[in-house]
Design a protein around this motif. Structure first.
Motif, PDB file in Angstrom:
ATOM      1  N   GLU A 176       0.795  -1.227   0.000  1.00  0.00           N
ATOM      2  CA  GLU A 176       0.000   0.000   0.000  1.00  0.00           C
ATOM      3  C   GLU A 176       0.830   1.281   0.000  1.00  0.00           C
ATOM      4  O   GLU A 176       0.273   2.372  -0.009  1.00  0.00           O
ATOM      5  CB  GLU A 176      -0.912   0.002   1.224  1.00  0.00           C
ATOM      6  N   GLY A 177       2.132   1.176   0.059  1.00  0.00           N
ATOM      7  CA  GLY A 177       2.963   2.374   0.084  1.00  0.00           C
ATOM      8  C   GLY A 177       4.233   2.171   0.869  1.00  0.00           C
ATOM      9  O   GLY A 177       4.766   1.066   0.936  1.00  0.00           O
ATOM     10  N   LEU A 178       4.702   3.244   1.496  1.00  0.00           N
ATOM     11  CA  LEU A 178       5.977   3.216   2.217  1.00  0.00           C
ATOM     12  C   LEU A 178       5.806   3.599   3.674  1.00  0.00           C
ATOM     13  O   LEU A 178       4.948   4.405   4.025  1.00  0.00           O
ATOM     14  CB  LEU A 178       6.969   4.196   1.580  1.00  0.00           C
ATOM     15  N   LEU A 179       6.657   3.010   4.498  1.00  0.00           N
ATOM     16  CA  LEU A 179       6.814   3.421   5.887  1.00  0.00           C
ATOM     17  C   LEU A 179       8.256   3.895   6.030  1.00  0.00           C
ATOM     18  O   LEU A 179       9.183   3.216   5.589  1.00  0.00           O
ATOM     19  CB  LEU A 179       6.559   2.250   6.845  1.00  0.00           C
ATOM     20  N   GLU A 180       8.444   5.056   6.629  1.00  0.00           N
ATOM     21  CA  GLU A 180       9.801   5.537   6.873  1.00  0.00           C
ATOM     22  C   GLU A 180      10.298   4.974   8.195  1.00  0.00           C
ATOM     23  O   GLU A 180       9.620   5.062   9.216  1.00  0.00           O
ATOM     24  CB  GLU A 180       9.848   7.060   6.923  1.00  0.00           C
ATOM     25  N   ILE A 181      11.476   4.382   8.166  1.00  0.00           N
ATOM     26  CA  ILE A 181      12.090   3.834   9.375  1.00  0.00           C
ATOM     27  C   ILE A 181      12.789   4.977  10.101  1.00  0.00           C
ATOM     28  O   ILE A 181      13.653   5.648   9.531  1.00  0.00           O
ATOM     29  CB  ILE A 181      13.087   2.717   9.025  1.00  0.00           C
ATOM     30  N   LEU A 182      12.413   5.188  11.361  1.00  0.00           N
ATOM     31  CA  LEU A 182      13.025   6.257  12.157  1.00  0.00           C
ATOM     32  C   LEU A 182      14.099   5.733  13.098  1.00  0.00           C
ATOM     33  O   LEU A 182      15.110   6.398  13.316  1.00  0.00           O
ATOM     34  CB  LEU A 182      11.959   6.991  12.975  1.00  0.00           C
ATOM     35  N   GLU A 183      13.866   4.553  13.665  1.00  0.00           N
ATOM     36  CA  GLU A 183      14.827   3.966  14.610  1.00  0.00           C
ATOM     37  C   GLU A 183      15.094   2.527  14.232  1.00  0.00           C
ATOM     38  O   GLU A 183      14.175   1.779  13.886  1.00  0.00           O
ATOM     39  CB  GLU A 183      14.289   4.004  16.041  1.00  0.00           C
ATOM     40  N   ILE A 184      16.358   2.151  14.331  1.00  0.00           N
ATOM     41  CA  ILE A 184      16.776   0.803  13.938  1.00  0.00           C
ATOM     42  C   ILE A 184      17.907   0.361  14.863  1.00  0.00           C
ATOM     43  O   ILE A 184      18.634   1.194  15.395  1.00  0.00           O
ATOM     44  CB  ILE A 184      17.204   0.796  12.448  1.00  0.00           C
ATOM     45  N   GLN A 185      18.018  -0.943  15.061  1.00  0.00           N
ATOM     46  CA  GLN A 185      19.062  -1.468  15.936  1.00  0.00           C
ATOM     47  C   GLN A 185      19.712  -2.683  15.304  1.00  0.00           C
ATOM     48  O   GLN A 185      19.066  -3.711  15.121  1.00  0.00           O
ATOM     49  CB  GLN A 185      18.468  -1.849  17.295  1.00  0.00           C
ATOM     50  N   PRO A 186      20.990  -2.567  14.944  1.00  0.00           N
ATOM     51  CA  PRO A 186      21.703  -3.753  14.471  1.00  0.00           C
ATOM     52  C   PRO A 186      21.816  -4.774  15.606  1.00  0.00           C
ATOM     53  O   PRO A 186      21.901  -4.401  16.782  1.00  0.00           O
ATOM     54  CB  PRO A 186      23.087  -3.220  14.096  1.00  0.00           C
ATOM     55  N   LYS A 187      21.796  -6.067  15.264  1.00  0.00           N
ATOM     56  CA  LYS A 187      21.945  -7.108  16.285  1.00  0.00           C
ATOM     57  C   LYS A 187      23.242  -6.856  17.050  1.00  0.00           C
ATOM     58  O   LYS A 187      24.273  -6.574  16.462  1.00  0.00           O
ATOM     59  CB  LYS A 187      21.968  -8.488  15.628  1.00  0.00           C
ATOM     60  N   ASP A 188      23.149  -6.930  18.346  1.00  0.00           N
ATOM     61  CA  ASP A 188      24.288  -6.695  19.243  1.00  0.00           C
ATOM     62  C   ASP A 188      24.806  -5.261  19.150  1.00  0.00           C
ATOM     63  O   ASP A 188      25.942  -4.982  19.526  1.00  0.00           O
ATOM     64  CB  ASP A 188      25.435  -7.682  18.966  1.00  0.00           C
ATOM     65  N   GLY A 189      23.984  -4.352  18.632  1.00  0.00           N
ATOM     66  CA  GLY A 189      24.373  -2.950  18.536  1.00  0.00           C
ATOM     67  C   GLY A 189      23.413  -2.088  19.325  1.00  0.00           C
ATOM     68  O   GLY A 189      22.487  -2.569  19.970  1.00  0.00           O
ATOM     69  N   LYS A 190      23.628  -0.802  19.248  1.00  0.00           N
ATOM     70  CA  LYS A 190      22.768   0.111  19.993  1.00  0.00           C
ATOM     71  C   LYS A 190      21.648   0.637  19.090  1.00  0.00           C
ATOM     72  O   LYS A 190      21.786   0.683  17.867  1.00  0.00           O
ATOM     73  CB  LYS A 190      23.577   1.269  20.556  1.00  0.00           C
ATOM     74  N   LEU A 191      20.564   1.038  19.728  1.00  0.00           N
ATOM     75  CA  LEU A 191      19.453   1.647  19.017  1.00  0.00           C
ATOM     76  C   LEU A 191      19.925   2.982  18.462  1.00  0.00           C
ATOM     77  O   LEU A 191      20.623   3.735  19.142  1.00  0.00           O
ATOM     78  CB  LEU A 191      18.283   1.860  19.986  1.00  0.00           C
ATOM     79  N   MET A 192      19.558   3.253  17.196  1.00  0.00           N
ATOM     80  CA  MET A 192      20.012   4.506  16.582  1.00  0.00           C
ATOM     81  C   MET A 192      18.966   5.041  15.620  1.00  0.00           C
ATOM     82  O   MET A 192      18.067   4.315  15.196  1.00  0.00           O
ATOM     83  CB  MET A 192      21.334   4.292  15.849  1.00  0.00           C
ATOM     84  N   ARG A 193      19.120   6.302  15.303  1.00  0.00           N
ATOM     85  CA  ARG A 193      18.265   6.898  14.285  1.00  0.00           C
ATOM     86  C   ARG A 193      18.630   6.271  12.938  1.00  0.00           C
ATOM     87  O   ARG A 193      19.784   5.935  12.691  1.00  0.00           O
ATOM     88  CB  ARG A 193      18.463   8.405  14.217  1.00  0.00           C
ATOM     89  N   ALA A 194      17.647   6.162  12.074  1.00  0.00           N
ATOM     90  CA  ALA A 194      17.886   5.564  10.759  1.00  0.00           C
ATOM     91  C   ALA A 194      18.914   6.365   9.968  1.00  0.00           C
ATOM     92  O   ALA A 194      19.716   5.783   9.234  1.00  0.00           O
ATOM     93  CB  ALA A 194      16.577   5.452   9.985  1.00  0.00           C
ATOM     94  N   THR A 195      18.918   7.685  10.123  1.00  0.00           N
ATOM     95  CA  THR A 195      19.903   8.498   9.395  1.00  0.00           C
ATOM     96  C   THR A 195      21.324   8.163   9.836  1.00  0.00           C
ATOM     97  O   THR A 195      22.236   8.128   9.008  1.00  0.00           O
ATOM     98  CB  THR A 195      19.636  10.001   9.591  1.00  0.00           C
ATOM     99  N   ASP A 196      21.521   7.891  11.116  1.00  0.00           N
ATOM    100  CA  ASP A 196      22.846   7.487  11.597  1.00  0.00           C
ATOM    101  C   ASP A 196      23.222   6.117  11.034  1.00  0.00           C
ATOM    102  O   ASP A 196      24.376   5.874  10.687  1.00  0.00           O
ATOM    103  CB  ASP A 196      22.882   7.456  13.124  1.00  0.00           C
ATOM    104  N   PHE A 197      22.243   5.226  10.952  1.00  0.00           N
ATOM    105  CA  PHE A 197      22.475   3.908  10.374  1.00  0.00           C
ATOM    106  C   PHE A 197      22.896   4.029   8.914  1.00  0.00           C
ATOM    107  O   PHE A 197      23.854   3.393   8.480  1.00  0.00           O
ATOM    108  CB  PHE A 197      21.206   3.057  10.502  1.00  0.00           C
ATOM    109  N   ILE A 198      22.204   4.864   8.164  1.00  0.00           N
ATOM    110  CA  ILE A 198      22.546   5.076   6.755  1.00  0.00           C
ATOM    111  C   ILE A 198      23.960   5.622   6.632  1.00  0.00           C
ATOM    112  O   ILE A 198      24.763   5.128   5.843  1.00  0.00           O
ATOM    113  CB  ILE A 198      21.550   6.048   6.081  1.00  0.00           C
ATOM    114  N   ASN A 199      24.273   6.642   7.424  1.00  0.00           N
ATOM    115  CA  ASN A 199      25.591   7.279   7.350  1.00  0.00           C
ATOM    116  C   ASN A 199      26.715   6.354   7.797  1.00  0.00           C
ATOM    117  O   ASN A 199      27.808   6.405   7.242  1.00  0.00           O
ATOM    118  CB  ASN A 199      25.620   8.559   8.190  1.00  0.00           C
TER     119      ASN A 199
END
Length: 104
Positions: A73-96
């Motif tokens: 039905e469309g897109l959802l923007e990911i705002l927060e993401i956490q790599p396994k065994d990593g810390k929770l971060m903003r998606a922009t930090d993950f991209i960078n």
């Protein structure tokens, strides 16, 4: 925690939005993106006026330095993401950090 394939994510935008943003669902589910296990922690709904879903070639990806999940039905923007065994971060930090470093 369990691991799920991107193809197993609900295709209903509203259901996926509520599932991801519900903090009381346990165990949390990790998705696999290019052999990197990730927990998507927070998303927002995106209007097709903001971003066209057909701009995204795969189930998850980057458009204009923002990370998106594609549904039927469309897109959802990911705002927060956490790599396994990593810390929770903003998606922009993950991209960078993660995505830009892995593509080199």
């Amino acid at each position: 925690n369990q691991r799920i394939d991107l193809s197993e994510l609900p295709q209903d935008s509203e259901l996926l939005y509520r599932t991801i943003n519900s903090s009381d669902i346990e165990p949390r589910s990790f998705i696999n993106l290019n052999n990197l296990e990730l927990l998507i922690n927070k998303v927002i709904k995106v209007s097709s006026d903001e971003v066209e879903p057909n701009e995204l070639d795969s189930k998850i990806g980057v458009i204009n330095k923002k990370l998106y999940l594609k549904t039927d039905e469309g897109l959802l923007e990911i705002l927060e993401i956490q790599p396994k065994d990593g810390k929770l971060m903003r998606a922009t930090d993950f991209i960078n950090g993660y995505l830009n470093n892995r593509s080199k």
